[in-house]
Scaffold this motif. Structure first.
Motif, mmCIF file in Angstrom:
data_model
loop_
_atom_site.group_PDB
_atom_site.id
_atom_site.type_symbol
_atom_site.label_atom_id
_atom_site.label_comp_id
_atom_site.label_asym_id
_atom_site.label_seq_id
_atom_site.Cartn_x
_atom_site.Cartn_y
_atom_site.Cartn_z
ATOM 1 N N PHE A 85 0.794 -1.226 0.000
ATOM 2 C CA PHE A 85 0.000 0.000 0.000
ATOM 3 C C PHE A 85 0.827 1.277 0.000
ATOM 4 C CE2 PHE A 85 -2.704 -3.106 2.472
ATOM 5 C CZ PHE A 85 -3.495 -3.431 1.371
ATOM 6 N N ARG A 86 2.134 1.151 0.080
ATOM 7 C CA ARG A 86 2.982 2.334 0.074
ATOM 8 C C ARG A 86 4.400 1.894 -0.248
ATOM 9 N NH1 ARG A 86 6.109 5.794 3.328
ATOM 10 N NH2 ARG A 86 6.175 4.499 5.194
ATOM 11 N N PRO A 146 11.125 2.143 1.802
ATOM 12 C CA PRO A 146 12.550 2.032 1.446
ATOM 13 C C PRO A 146 13.182 0.808 2.107
ATOM 14 C CG PRO A 146 12.283 3.640 3.187
ATOM 15 C CD PRO A 146 10.898 3.164 2.833
ATOM 16 N N ASP A 186 -0.231 2.901 11.012
ATOM 17 C CA ASP A 186 -1.256 3.717 11.662
ATOM 18 C C ASP A 186 -2.561 3.585 10.863
ATOM 19 O OD1 ASP A 186 -2.894 5.867 12.515
ATOM 20 O OD2 ASP A 186 -1.124 7.009 13.123
ATOM 21 N N VAL A 187 -3.609 3.103 11.521
ATOM 22 C CA VAL A 187 -4.851 2.817 10.778
ATOM 23 C C VAL A 187 -5.532 4.084 10.265
ATOM 24 C CG1 VAL A 187 -5.262 0.632 11.947
ATOM 25 C CG2 VAL A 187 -6.271 2.727 12.875
ATOM 26 N N GLN A 243 -4.275 6.131 8.402
ATOM 27 C CA GLN A 243 -3.827 6.350 7.033
ATOM 28 C C GLN A 243 -3.994 5.092 6.191
ATOM 29 O OE1 GLN A 243 0.265 7.288 8.087
ATOM 30 N NE2 GLN A 243 0.957 5.444 7.086
ATOM 31 N N ARG A 244 -4.796 4.176 6.655
ATOM 32 C CA ARG A 244 -4.907 2.875 6.003
ATOM 33 C C ARG A 244 -5.355 3.001 4.543
ATOM 34 N NH1 ARG A 244 -10.549 2.026 5.953
ATOM 35 N NH2 ARG A 244 -10.478 -0.159 5.416
ATOM 36 N N SER A 295 9.179 1.907 20.611
ATOM 37 C CA SER A 295 9.148 2.943 19.568
ATOM 38 C C SER A 295 8.056 3.999 19.765
ATOM 39 C CB SER A 295 9.015 2.316 18.179
ATOM 40 O OG SER A 295 7.792 1.635 18.035
ATOM 41 N N PRO A 311 11.592 -0.725 8.195
ATOM 42 C CA PRO A 311 11.752 0.513 7.436
ATOM 43 C C PRO A 311 10.452 1.265 7.208
ATOM 44 C CG PRO A 311 11.614 -1.310 5.922
ATOM 45 C CD PRO A 311 11.440 -1.891 7.294
ATOM 46 N N PHE A 312 9.361 0.834 7.851
ATOM 47 C CA PHE A 312 8.122 1.614 7.734
ATOM 48 C C PHE A 312 8.348 3.017 8.291
ATOM 49 C CE2 PHE A 312 6.432 -2.664 7.608
ATOM 50 C CZ PHE A 312 5.377 -2.579 6.729
ATOM 51 N N LYS A 313 9.030 3.055 9.425
ATOM 52 C CA LYS A 313 9.209 4.325 10.132
ATOM 53 C C LYS A 313 10.671 4.763 10.073
ATOM 54 C CE LYS A 313 7.400 2.954 14.161
ATOM 55 N NZ LYS A 313 6.746 3.035 15.491
ATOM 56 N N GLU A 314 10.892 6.054 10.236
ATOM 57 C CA GLU A 314 12.250 6.550 10.384
ATOM 58 C C GLU A 314 12.827 5.971 11.671
ATOM 59 O OE1 GLU A 314 13.462 8.040 7.951
ATOM 60 O OE2 GLU A 314 12.164 9.568 7.088
ATOM 61 N N VAL A 315 14.137 5.838 11.722
ATOM 62 C CA VAL A 315 14.776 5.220 12.883
ATOM 63 C C VAL A 315 15.087 6.232 13.986
ATOM 64 C CG1 VAL A 315 16.829 3.952 13.646
ATOM 65 C CG2 VAL A 315 15.754 3.373 11.470
ATOM 66 N N MET A 316 15.451 7.456 13.592
ATOM 67 C CA MET A 316 15.949 8.384 14.595
ATOM 68 C C MET A 316 14.933 8.747 15.688
ATOM 69 S SD MET A 316 18.325 11.745 14.250
ATOM 70 C CE MET A 316 19.404 10.983 13.076
ATOM 71 N N PRO A 317 13.648 8.847 15.404
ATOM 72 C CA PRO A 317 12.726 9.086 16.521
ATOM 73 C C PRO A 317 12.893 8.056 17.632
ATOM 74 C CG PRO A 317 11.582 9.441 14.449
ATOM 75 C CD PRO A 317 12.941 8.877 14.100
ATOM 76 N N GLY A 330 -3.366 10.012 8.993
ATOM 77 C CA GLY A 330 -4.169 10.152 7.785
ATOM 78 C C GLY A 330 -3.303 9.858 6.572
ATOM 79 N N VAL A 334 5.739 8.926 11.826
ATOM 80 C CA VAL A 334 7.134 9.091 11.407
ATOM 81 C C VAL A 334 7.437 8.188 10.218
ATOM 82 C CG1 VAL A 334 7.988 9.880 13.651
ATOM 83 C CG2 VAL A 334 7.886 7.436 13.192
ATOM 84 N N GLU A 378 10.270 13.904 19.985
ATOM 85 C CA GLU A 378 11.302 13.082 19.334
ATOM 86 C C GLU A 378 10.884 12.720 17.909
ATOM 87 O OE1 GLU A 378 10.141 12.031 22.452
ATOM 88 O OE2 GLU A 378 11.885 11.662 23.739
ATOM 89 N N ASP A 393 16.276 12.633 9.922
ATOM 90 C CA ASP A 393 16.410 11.484 9.028
ATOM 91 C C ASP A 393 16.152 11.839 7.561
ATOM 92 O OD1 ASP A 393 17.393 9.356 10.449
ATOM 93 O OD2 ASP A 393 15.439 8.631 11.123
#
Lengths: 263, 264
Positions: free
Chosen positions: A13-14, A17, A134-135, A137-138, A193, A222-228, B181, B205, B231, B239
């Motif tokens: 669905f997206r 990376p 996150d639902v 944005q499903r 996370s 890799p769905f989310k950025e790592v740095m957060p 969203g 994120v 954060e 990033d």
């Protein structure tokens, strides 16, 4: 640092990376991560999801010094017992993931509990993600059902010999203050996370409430950025001993096979 | 790296303060926000106190804005935004005059009482244009039934494109591209109509989201923000690995320009 929550493969669905093990490994290393537990992303959509476990083993074969594989099993599909044996045996997977919303059953169903008992007998933990994305944005074909803390707590209590890892644990300061059952359940492990630190010190509060031996660093890459995720750890007010456990010590203990467990 | 570099002088364009049990500023929480922001290299924090009810009354809104005024008095790092309900037009304009002209707030904050292109917004939008202050609008393209049920008047990019035509000259800021969203939908809908500003706040994120936002609307229309997810806001921006000039715009330059902070 060991990341308990990463995945390899394609998300329908997206564009995600770092879909390959090689690329993801390089990406995680750039963030100071030296090992990770990986699930198979598009295996969620296979009817016969054991094929995804075979694919995952192939994808990770050249990266055994960095990744451990986490199998995906469907207790509502035939022959999962045979698949479990293959995953923890020949495929050398270190855990099992359940994804009830993608495989059309509920975590409270008898079949799910049977699988969790069998995983415990094999000495491997069971991973349960609160959600994959996150639902809110499903995609219109994707699920909007999440696994609630209550369902995970019920599972952990029903199968006390099992070790359950709750990924993407949705926790707020109020929940921690109220001594949420997720934190208190002795065989339940939680991933970091979604725990804030700089504004609220939730991660540190969870470590204090649950003990660092039940809290595991995870990024959701890799769905989310790592740095957060790494920032949350950096700003968590932990002792050095707690930090060592959350960063990887707890994962090392969790993913080590229970001596004498089969197959 | 444990935060944004100090030399950027970063401004969080979208955050909130809250009342305590006595209805006055929750100082403990405000202090935690100041301290957490400091840790992450955030110098100034734009704060508002929007009410999420369907139609908050002018009295309730004045009380909410008084909490923001208290925060501004409590610490100079807080920059106030004035929340109004455009459904009460004359009271909304009077509240903007009180808080912005009288008390030094720097922007308008709108929530989901009405979509941004609703004609009911005209008096507020006209006042913001004439006064030269930005309008920060709660926004998102909700794909789940629960959010749609809770927020039936949630503005998405299509509403912003219409609003840009209806209210030319008013500076519109679409809140939190990471607020939950379909952010890709929201960015695609803006491709043919640049001009709307976007803040990067929110808890989402997703990999690549900030880079895609910059590529779509341009670095001069992107604002650093957290909406309380500190954060997350800092981490996803770092990033994105943007160049120094782009970081200066997103973290500081664009906000200073819109808020007329004079490089503060």
């Amino acid at each position: 640092m060991f990341d308990i929550n990463v995945a390899v493969g394609h998300w329908p669905f997206r564009r995600i990376p770092h879909q390959s093990a090689e690329s993801l490994r390089h990406h995680l290393r750039r963030h100071g991560i030296s090992g990770a537990a990986a699930t198979h992303t598009h295996g969620l959509f296979y009817r016969n999801c054991h094929d995804a476990n075979l694919e995952l083993a192939e994808m990770l074969a050249a990266h055994g010094d960095f990744f451990v594989g986490i199998a995906t099993l469907n207790p509502a599909y035939p022959a999962w017992e045979k698949d479990l044996a293959a995953c923890v045996g020949a495929l050398r997977m270190a855990g099992v993931r359940l994804a009830p919303a993608y495989h059309n059953y509920a975590l409270g169903n008898a079949c799910a509990r049977d699988l969790v008992r069998a995983a415990a007998a094999c000495g491997v933990p069971v991973f349960v993600p609160h959600r994959i994305v996150d639902v809110r944005q499903r995609h219109w074909l994707d699920t909007e059902t999440v696994v609630t803390p209550g369902e995970v707590i019920a599972l952990a209590r029903a199968v006390p010999e099992a070790r359950i890892v709750f990924l993407e644990y949705p926790v707020s300061p109020g929940v921690v203050a109220a001594a949420d059952g997720t934190v208190l359940c002795p065989n339940l492990y939680v991933e970091t996370s979604r725990m804030v630190s700089a504004y609220g010190q939730v991660l540190a509060a969870v470590v204090r409430a649950a003990g660092p031996e039940r809290v595991l660093f995870g990024s959701g890459a890799p769905f989310k950025e790592v740095m957060p995720a790494t920032l949350k750890l950096a700003h968590a007010e932990l002792t050095e001993a707690e930090r060592i456990l959350v960063c990887g010590g707890t994962a090392a203990r969790l993913l080590a096979r229970t001596p004498g467990a089969g197959p | 790296m444990n935060g944004l570099p100090e030399h950027l002088g970063t401004i969080d364009f979208h955050n909130h303060v809250y009342p305590g049990a006595d209805g006055r500023l929750d100082r403990h929480r405000a202090e935690a926000l100041l301290e957490g922001s400091q840790r992450l290299g955030i110098h100034r924090i734009c704060v508002s106190r929007p009410l999420t009810e369907k139609s908050p009354s002018p009295t309730e809104i004045r009380r909410a804005n008084d909490v923001v005024l208290e925060a501004m008095a409590y610490h100079p790092r807080f920059v106030g935004f004035c929340f109004v309900n455009p459904g009460h037009a004359s009271e909304a304009v009077a509240e903007l005059q009180r808080c912005i002209l009288g008390e030094g707030m720097r922007g308008v904050k709108l929530y989901h009482q009405h979509v941004i292109c609703d004609p009911v917004q005209r008096p507020v939008m006209a006042w913001a244009r004439e006064t030269g202050v930005p309008v920060l609008m709660h926004a998102g393209k909700a794909m789940d039934r629960a959010t749609r049920r809770r927020q039936p008047r949630l503005s998405d990019s299509r509403h912003f494109v219409r609003a840009a035509t209806m209210f030319p000259g008013t500076v519109l800021v679409q809140a939190h591209i990471g607020g939950g969203g379909d952010w890709e939908w929201n960015l695609r809908a803006l491709e043919c109509r640049p001009g709307t500003y976007i803040d990067i706040g929110g808890s989402v994120v997703d990999a690549g989201m900030v880079r895609r936002t910059v590529d779509t609307v341009g670095a001069d229309h992107v604002l650093f923000a957290t909406d309380g997810s500190l954060e997350e806001g800092v981490g996803k921006l770092l990033d994105a690995e943007l160049d120094e000039a782009t970081m200066r715009l997103i973290c500081h330059g664009n906000a200073v320009r819109l808020l007329r902070l004079g490089g503060a």
